[in-house]
Enzyme design. Structure first.
Site: not given
Ligand code: NAD
Length: 260
Positions: A142, A155
């Protein structure tokens, strides 16, 4: 381009992970999906991807907060896909709270899923990658792997940890045809961020649309969300020959967030 390659993408039932799984499948990789959600919806997703791209798509709903859940997931992918050539550690959760109010249980959960599971998955996948002499590891960190924000102690610590782990694995495999890199997105409009926008709208008494605009303009100079499709294309690039000598590094896709 990725025909014959086998990819495991953690947390790929929604958001960024799904975008990356789609992009890899579109290039011919077989894919194992992972993550939570409604069983019928996940099955429709799995079957839909397999049909659209003519590749094998499997699903394992392992909970990565469990002790070596990620290792078990890798072993299942190796057994059922035949190997893990591309490992995308994407699953992640957030908890927002001042440090003095931050529940230890939430800290432990964020570190377990965002950092420890990444280590466990890499540890489990590495012997197979070394035996086959090829591997691509992509850790979804991130902008918060590079800079901090208030109220996100667990985080930010976990994502900084992911960048450190990425460097170590990049060094340990530097002479092999195995790379390990991190992707650092800024804001992406996924369920994880929608929750933060909704909370912000409620706290500030503004519309959800306004809260989304405020969230972007506070951190992301482009004032545009990065999309899961753009991140999928970046993951494909990291699997391509053009990126074969890129390792142990992080690539931002954050609309200028960390340039400030
Ligand atoms: P999201 O909530 O849409 O997806 C998260 C995914 O992880 C889902 O498929 C969920 O079911 C799965 N998950 C959650 N807990 C779990 C567990 N205990 N075991 C197995 N699977 C699990 O989130 P996202 O925004 O797509 O985030 C994905 C990644 O990107 C994360 O690592 C997040 O930190 C990172 N990220 C997101 C953003 C953003 O703005 N959305 C920015 C930077 C980084």
């Amino acid at each position: 381009m990725l025909n014959g390659k086998r990819a495991l993408v953690t947390g790929s039932t929604s958001g960024i992970g799904l975008g990356i799984a789609r992009a890899l499948a579109a290039k011919g990789a077989s894919v194992m999906l992972n993550g939570f959600g409604d069983a019928a919806e996940i099955e429709a997703l799995r079957a839909g991807l397999a049909k659209e791209f003519g590749v094998t798509v499997l699903y394992n709903g392992a909970d990565l907060s469990k002790s070596d859940g990620a290792g078990d997931l890798v072993r299942d992918a190796e057994a059922r896909l035949g190997g893990v050539d591309i490992l995308v550690n994407n699953a992640g959760i957030q908890h927002v709270s001042k440090v003095e109010d931050f529940p230890l249980e939430r800290w432990d959960a964020v570190i377990a899923i965002n950092l420890t599971s990444v280590f466990q998955a890499i540890r489990a996948a590495m012997p197979g990658m070394k035996a086959r002499g090829w591997g691509r590891i992509i850790n979804v960190a991130s902008a918060h792997g590079l800079v901090a924000s208030v109220d996100k102690s667990a985080y930010v610590a976990s994502k900084h940890g992911v960048l450190g782990l990425t460097k170590v694995v990049g060094l340990e495999t530097a002479e092999l045809d195995i790379t390990c890199n991190a992707i650092c997105p800024g804001w992406v409009l996924t369920p994880l961020v929608q929750k933060q926008i909704d909370a912000r709208a409620a706290a500030q008494g503004v519309s959800v649309e306004q809260a989304g605009r405020d969230l972007l303009s506070e951190k992301q100079p482009s004032k545009k969300f990065t999309t899961p499709e753009q991140l999928g294309d970046l993951a494909v690039f990291l699997c391509s020959g053009a990126a074969a000598n890129m390792t142990g590094t992080s690539l931002t896709m954050d609309g200028g967030w960390t340039a400030q």
